[in-house]
Design an enzyme around this catalytic site. Structure first.
Site, PDB file in Angstrom:
ATOM      1  CB  CYS A   1      12.569   9.335   8.908  1.00 38.64           C
ATOM      2  SG  CYS A   1      13.712   8.133   8.243  1.00 38.64           S
TER       3      CYS A   1
ATOM      4  CE  LYS B   1      -1.892   2.959   2.091  1.00 36.05           C
ATOM      5  NZ  LYS B   1      -1.731   4.396   1.720  1.00 36.05           N
TER       6      LYS B   1
ATOM      7  CD  GLU C   1       9.047  13.590  11.984  1.00 34.96           C
ATOM      8  OE1 GLU C   1       7.892  13.146  12.124  1.00 34.96           O
ATOM      9  OE2 GLU C   1       9.954  12.957  11.419  1.00 34.96           O
TER      10      GLU C   1
HETATM   11  P1  NAD Z   1       1.730   9.029   7.270  1.00 40.12           P
HETATM   12  O1  NAD Z   1       1.698   8.303   8.568  1.00 40.12           O
HETATM   13  O2  NAD Z   1       0.814  10.162   7.085  1.00 40.12           O
HETATM   14  O3  NAD Z   1       1.436   7.988   6.089  1.00 40.12           O
HETATM   15  C1  NAD Z   1       2.070   6.738   6.037  1.00 40.12           C
HETATM   16  C2  NAD Z   1       1.067   5.699   5.572  1.00 40.12           C
HETATM   17  O4  NAD Z   1       0.059   5.538   6.573  1.00 40.12           O
HETATM   18  C3  NAD Z   1       0.375   6.074   4.278  1.00 40.12           C
HETATM   19  O5  NAD Z   1       0.362   4.960   3.433  1.00 40.12           O
HETATM   20  C4  NAD Z   1      -1.013   6.507   4.727  1.00 40.12           C
HETATM   21  O6  NAD Z   1      -2.007   6.167   3.790  1.00 40.12           O
HETATM   22  C5  NAD Z   1      -1.233   5.755   6.017  1.00 40.12           C
HETATM   23  N1  NAD Z   1      -2.006   6.510   6.997  1.00 40.12           N
HETATM   24  C6  NAD Z   1      -1.923   7.841   7.253  1.00 40.12           C
HETATM   25  N2  NAD Z   1      -2.762   8.185   8.241  1.00 40.12           N
HETATM   26  C7  NAD Z   1      -3.390   7.052   8.623  1.00 40.12           C
HETATM   27  C8  NAD Z   1      -4.384   6.764   9.616  1.00 40.12           C
HETATM   28  N3  NAD Z   1      -4.895   7.710  10.401  1.00 40.12           N
HETATM   29  N4  NAD Z   1      -4.796   5.496   9.745  1.00 40.12           N
HETATM   30  C9  NAD Z   1      -4.286   4.536   8.974  1.00 40.12           C
HETATM   31  N5  NAD Z   1      -3.355   4.750   8.001  1.00 40.12           N
HETATM   32  C10 NAD Z   1      -2.914   5.987   7.836  1.00 40.12           C
HETATM   33  O7  NAD Z   1       3.251   9.447   7.038  1.00 40.12           O
HETATM   34  P2  NAD Z   1       3.819  10.359   5.882  1.00 40.12           P
HETATM   35  O8  NAD Z   1       3.428  11.756   6.129  1.00 40.12           O
HETATM   36  O9  NAD Z   1       3.535   9.752   4.570  1.00 40.12           O
HETATM   37  O10 NAD Z   1       5.391  10.197   6.149  1.00 40.12           O
HETATM   38  C11 NAD Z   1       6.134  11.059   6.967  1.00 40.12           C
HETATM   39  C12 NAD Z   1       6.404  10.438   8.321  1.00 40.12           C
HETATM   40  O11 NAD Z   1       7.070   9.192   8.148  1.00 40.12           O
HETATM   41  C13 NAD Z   1       7.350  11.274   9.168  1.00 40.12           C
HETATM   42  O12 NAD Z   1       6.876  11.277  10.489  1.00 40.12           O
HETATM   43  C14 NAD Z   1       8.672  10.543   9.072  1.00 40.12           C
HETATM   44  O13 NAD Z   1       9.545  10.716  10.167  1.00 40.12           O
HETATM   45  C15 NAD Z   1       8.201   9.127   8.997  1.00 40.12           C
HETATM   46  N6  NAD Z   1       9.221   8.275   8.408  1.00 40.12           N
HETATM   47  C16 NAD Z   1       9.910   7.460   9.239  1.00 40.12           C
HETATM   48  C17 NAD Z   1      10.921   6.667   8.732  1.00 40.12           C
HETATM   49  C18 NAD Z   1      11.703   5.767   9.632  1.00 40.12           C
HETATM   50  O14 NAD Z   1      12.345   4.850   9.137  1.00 40.12           O
HETATM   51  N7  NAD Z   1      11.669   5.989  10.937  1.00 40.12           N
HETATM   52  C19 NAD Z   1      11.224   6.708   7.370  1.00 40.12           C
HETATM   53  C20 NAD Z   1      10.482   7.551   6.545  1.00 40.12           C
HETATM   54  C21 NAD Z   1       9.479   8.338   7.074  1.00 40.12           C
END
Ligand code: NAD
Length: 520
Positions: A303, A195, A403
């Site tokens: 991240c 996904k 963040e």
């Molecule tokens: P996000 O959590 O908004 O989205 C990630 C995924 O989760 C998407 O596929 C989205 O459809 C789904 N999602 C979003 N909200 C949801 C909900 N309420 N319920 C269920 N599913 C949901 O994250 P983003 O904005 O796409 O990415 C940025 C974040 O990811 C930052 O916080 C960053 O630090 C983190 N990140 C962490 C790493 C790591 O390895 N620690 C790596 C990359 C990004």
């Protein structure tokens, strides 16, 4: 010439190519080896963050289609697990070749959907490619163990696939993070349902086409699109045995809790606040360049971005020079060769980042570089924020606690290395950190006393290469099995031990044994 389902978005000097809503394409699901149009009536708009042009519609996949993806993955997993490790390794070798061949076109797609610069987007593909290269060492990594444990008796352990697993991805690395997931999962003998982020699914679509060309059978790799409903389906569906998630704290905590409650294995990499410590004995020029690059590269949407600088002693006086380096970075469209900083992913992200900058000012920090209001000629509607530097920040300020995920560096002052270590260890996150110094003893002290999972010594973004694992700690991860490396492979497999007894004759067996065996 290879064509991809998203080839229409390959970079053209005529950009933007898609202007009429009527002509905007829908993103397909990929189920059982076919790119299929969803029957949904709910669509998510996909925008180019540099132009705000509508470039696609992403489906909220229907429950029936999600079930179809699971059924097809489950059927495929039964056959795929019977293939030899060597056969699966060969598929990975072809996949790594195909990704290398298509690195530029995937990167171009990333620029258009995600916004990062072309050079950085190539790095996004490359760091994922390294996981595929590691998957080519599958035969060594999956080697089992065997021991003679008693007379005529042997115990051996090998790892088996889980069946159907799923990967849920964030927007910020549209190629690398899917590549943390599906190659190892498939190489280990599983089927997977991916996904991708609904904000930039194109790279994953291109990778799926390449995977099929490399020999991944129909049904072994599937893609479904959507947001919350789709994710909740993945958390609840019993046939899906494990979930790899990378993204924000909010979504990750939800997925970890719901997936665990349904008996699934979940690995969830979450948010971060990565601190660099700058010591007065550091190489000034090299350190300031490294810090500026790591704070503002990818517009801070990594991240592992270095979003926080802890200045020890007199190094706070170096900040005007750091601001000068940041000021020299060019904000712009990712396909222009001299661009350093691309746009933020959405209009909302831009507003949020600008609000957090203002919150720093309101709470008493000094904004010595303000990237708000930057206008990029020809891309006036883009979600651009320029590098911004807040100094004299305190740990109670919102700009420190949150963040920011934008090109904003917050700088704090301390007097000693001990204070810096204490400050970092008091932050809830533990993704990455770095120290800049020329002192071996200081570096060693930092390395051993810091409670953060990935440490750089004069290295600003210490993301390990795939023979190791991505080892963020504390608030930056839920679950204890890391992505990629040995741990990644362990996540997608379960150990089985077999104890066998082969005696030549039946004559020793005179009566039933009722006590615990003592293994002679
Ligand atoms: P996000 O959590 O908004 O989205 C990630 C995924 O989760 C998407 O596929 C989205 O459809 C789904 N999602 C979003 N909200 C949801 C909900 N309420 N319920 C269920 N599913 C949901 O994250 P983003 O904005 O796409 O990415 C940025 C974040 O990811 C930052 O916080 C960053 O630090 C983190 N990140 C962490 C790493 C790591 O390895 N620690 C790596 C990359 C990004």
């Amino acid at each position: 010439q290879r064509t991809t389902p998203f080839a229409r978005r390959a970079f053209s000097t005529q950009f933007p190519a898609l202007q009429r809503v009527a002509g905007v394409e829908t993103v397909k699901n990929y189920i059982n080896g076919k790119f299929t149009e969803s029957k949904t009536d709910k669509w998510i708009e996909l925008y180019n963050p540099a132009t705000q042009d509508l470039i696609g519609y992403v489906p909220e996949t229907t429950p029936e289609e999600l079930q179809q993806a699971t059924d097809t993955a489950a059927a495929a997993a039964k056959e795929w697990r019977k293939t030899s490790v060597l056969a699966r390794q060969r598929v990975m070798m072809d996949l790594q070749y195909l990704i290398r061949q298509n690195q530029d076109s995937i990167a171009e797609n990333i620029v258009q959907e995600q916004g990062k610069t072309f050079a950085d987007a190539k790095g996004d593909v490359f760091r994922g490619l390294q996981v595929v290269e590691q998957a080519c060492a599958l035969t060594n990594m999956l080697m089992g163990e065997k021991l003679t444990v008693a007379k005529d008796m042997e115990t051996y352990m090998y790892r088996e696939p889980l069946g159907v697993v799923a990967g849920i991805c964030p927007f910020n690395f549209p190629a690398m993070i899917p590549l943390w997931m599906f190659p190892l999962a498939i190489a280990a003998g599983n089927s997977i349902i991916m996904k991708p982020s609904e904000r930039d699914p194109g790279a994953m679509m291109m990778l799926a086409k390449l995977a099929a060309e490399a020999g991944v059978p129909d049904g072994v790799l599937n893609i479904v699109h959507g947001s919350v409903d789709c994710v909740n389906y993945i958390c609840d569906e019993p046939e899906i045995k494990a979930i790899s998630f990378v993204g924000s704290d909010k979504a990750g905590e939800h997925i970890y809790t719901r997936g665990n409650a349904n008996g699934k294995r979940v690995q969830a990499n979450l948010g971060a606040k990565n601190h660099a410590v700058l010591l007065p004995d550091a190489n000034k020029q090299a350190s300031l360049n490294a810090i500026a690059g790591a704070a503002f590269g990818a517009a801070g949407q990594r991240c592992m971005a270095l979003s926080t600088l802890v200045c020890v002693g007199e190094t706070k006086d170096w900040l005007p020079e750091l601001a000068q380096r940041a000021r020299e970075l060019k904000v712009g469209y990712g396909m222009e060769a001299d661009t350093d900083v691309g746009p933020l992913i959405t209009v909302q992200s831009k507003k949020r980042v600008e609000r957090l900058i203002q919150s720093g000012v309101d709470e008493g920090a000094d904004l010595i570089l303000d990237g708000r209001g930057v206008v990029v000629k020809g891309f006036e509607k883009g979600n651009f924020v320029g590098p911004s530097l807040l100094t004299n920040v305190k740990t109670n300020m919102e700009c420190y606690r949150e963040e920011i995920f934008g090109p904003v560096l917050v700088c704090l002052n301390v007097d000693t290395l001990d204070e810096a270590i204490e400050l970092i260890n008091s932050n809830p996150y533990g993704n990455g950190t770095a120290v800049f110094t020329n002192s071996g003893p200081s570096a060693r002290k930092f390395e051993h006393e810091i409670d953060v999972g990935q440490v750089g010594i004069n290295v600003p973004i210490p993301v390990p290469v795939p023979p190791f694992s991505f080892t963020g700690s504390r608030g930056s991860i839920l679950g204890d099995m890391n992505f990629y490396g040995k741990s990644g492979l362990n996540f997608y497999t379960k150990p089985k031990t077999v104890t066998s007894l082969w005696k030549e004759s039946d004559s020793e067996h005179t009566r039933a044994a009722v006590s615990m065996p003592t293994m002679h």
